[in-house]
Design a protein around this motif. Structure first.
Motif, PDB file in Angstrom:
ATOM      1  N   THR A 191      -0.175  15.325  12.651  1.00  0.00           N
ATOM      2  CA  THR A 191      -0.045  14.626  11.378  1.00  0.00           C
ATOM      3  C   THR A 191      -0.717  13.264  11.466  1.00  0.00           C
ATOM      4  N   VAL A 192      -1.571  12.980  10.506  1.00  0.00           N
ATOM      5  CA  VAL A 192      -2.314  11.725  10.438  1.00  0.00           C
ATOM      6  C   VAL A 192      -1.859  10.964   9.201  1.00  0.00           C
ATOM      7  N   PRO A 224       0.824  -1.211   0.000  1.00  0.00           N
ATOM      8  CA  PRO A 224       0.000   0.000   0.000  1.00  0.00           C
ATOM      9  C   PRO A 224       0.853   1.254   0.000  1.00  0.00           C
ATOM     10  N   ILE A 225       0.181   2.410  -0.065  1.00  0.00           N
ATOM     11  CA  ILE A 225       0.879   3.692  -0.052  1.00  0.00           C
ATOM     12  C   ILE A 225       0.241   4.567   1.013  1.00  0.00           C
ATOM     13  N   TYR A 226       1.002   5.516   1.535  1.00  0.00           N
ATOM     14  CA  TYR A 226       0.506   6.372   2.607  1.00  0.00           C
ATOM     15  C   TYR A 226       0.150   7.761   2.079  1.00  0.00           C
ATOM     16  N   ALA A 227      -0.869   8.364   2.690  1.00  0.00           N
ATOM     17  CA  ALA A 227      -1.190   9.775   2.490  1.00  0.00           C
ATOM     18  C   ALA A 227      -1.110  10.444   3.851  1.00  0.00           C
ATOM     19  N   ARG A 283     -11.283  13.447  17.202  1.00  0.00           N
ATOM     20  CA  ARG A 283     -12.230  12.665  16.411  1.00  0.00           C
ATOM     21  C   ARG A 283     -11.532  11.655  15.509  1.00  0.00           C
ATOM     22  N   ILE A 284     -10.199  11.658  15.506  1.00  0.00           N
ATOM     23  CA  ILE A 284      -9.434  10.754  14.649  1.00  0.00           C
ATOM     24  C   ILE A 284      -9.071   9.498  15.415  1.00  0.00           C
ATOM     25  N   ARG A 285      -9.261   8.349  14.787  1.00  0.00           N
ATOM     26  CA  ARG A 285      -8.800   7.093  15.380  1.00  0.00           C
ATOM     27  C   ARG A 285      -8.495   6.106  14.249  1.00  0.00           C
ATOM     28  N   THR A 337      -2.418   5.433  11.377  1.00  0.00           N
ATOM     29  CA  THR A 337      -1.870   5.862  12.664  1.00  0.00           C
ATOM     30  C   THR A 337      -1.828   7.378  12.699  1.00  0.00           C
ATOM     31  N   THR A 338      -1.458   7.920  13.842  1.00  0.00           N
ATOM     32  CA  THR A 338      -1.265   9.362  13.994  1.00  0.00           C
ATOM     33  C   THR A 338       0.092   9.618  14.624  1.00  0.00           C
ATOM     34  N   ASP A 339       0.574  10.830  14.447  1.00  0.00           N
ATOM     35  CA  ASP A 339       1.841  11.201  15.074  1.00  0.00           C
ATOM     36  C   ASP A 339       1.687  11.156  16.590  1.00  0.00           C
TER      37      ASP A 339
END
Length: 258
Positions: free
Chosen positions: A232-233, A180-183, A194-196, A219-221
């Protein structure tokens, strides 16, 4: 008087007494509706894995076993450097080792019979260890002059040719794994709660107008930036056809809640 007083007065009175245009009114029956709360972000595409392929030791390039833009497999030999000097030294040490082993065997027999000096046997044993260590070192250098692909991936544009001299650490080619690739994108401190992991992500790219790519939050920073108060997410996107490449901009929408 006409220009500055009477005419402006007539114009103002005409405008004031003119009929007003009718207001447009729309009516619709009340109903229950639903929508998906989303968090928007602008990010950059990043490779799942990416490295500059470099040698550990210097040498002259004798083989190049890849082409620019080629997909390579883990363990595939990419580049071989000249090893003729090390191979000659290895043959020399192997000859010394063989001779040392002969002397060591003979001396062990004499010492066993009580007619040989123990110190000479110890010196030969030490010499054997030194020679073996030198042989192991040269073998390791030869191995380092064979540069292999560390994992399945795609190489970029090669920057060397046959006969080039490579110094230790000099770039040979860029190699990346993009499926896969990351954004990677940023969200505000207020949106961070609200991010998980696992939330659905929809990304669009200028390179593919009208198309969308779906993935999920990976993941998140570990912290929020002290300067911008942004976090950063990282979203993971499938990239089986390898259409997405690192460093292109991504417009990201995160489905955040029911």
């Amino acid at each position: 008087f006409w220009t500055h007083i009477q005419l402006p007065s007539i114009i103002a009175e005409s405008i004031q007494n003119a009929p007003r245009p009718p207001e447009t009114i729309s009516a619709e029956a009340a109903r229950t509706d639903s929508w998906q709360p989303q968090i928007a972000g602008i990010g950059t595409v990043t490779a799942f894995q990416g490295i500059d392929v470099t040698p550990q030791v210097g040498g002259v390039v004798t083989q190049i076993n890849f082409e620019s833009g080629q997909d390579v497999k883990k363990g595939q030999l990419l580049v071989k450097l000249d090893t003729s000097t090390e191979e000659a030294d290895i043959r020399s040490i192997e000859a010394e080792l063989a001779n040392n082993q002969t002397e060591l065997t003979r001396k062990e027999g004499l010492v066993g019979k009580g007619i040989g000096a123990r110190t000479e046997l110890d010196a030969l044993t030490t010499r054997k260890r030194v020679l073996q260590a030198g042989l192991d070192r040269l073998t390791a250098i030869v191995a380092q002059k064979h540069i292999y692909a560390p994992w399945d991936g795609r190489v970029g544009l090669r920057e060397i040719s046959i006969g080039s001299y490579l110094a230790a650490g000099q770039k040979i080619v860029w190699m990346q794994k993009i499926d896969p690739i990351y954004a990677d994108f940023q969200v505000t401190e207020a949106e961070f709660g609200r991010i998980r992991e696992g939330l659905k992500v929809t990304a669009t790219f200028n390179a593919y107008p009208g198309e969308s790519f779906t993935g999920e939050i990976a993941t998140t920073d570990a912290r929020v930036s002290n300067d911008s108060r942004m976090n950063t997410v990282r979203a993971s996107l499938p990239n089986v056809d390898l259409r997405l490449v690192p460093a292109i901009y991504a417009k990201v929408l995160v489905d955040s809640g029911a």
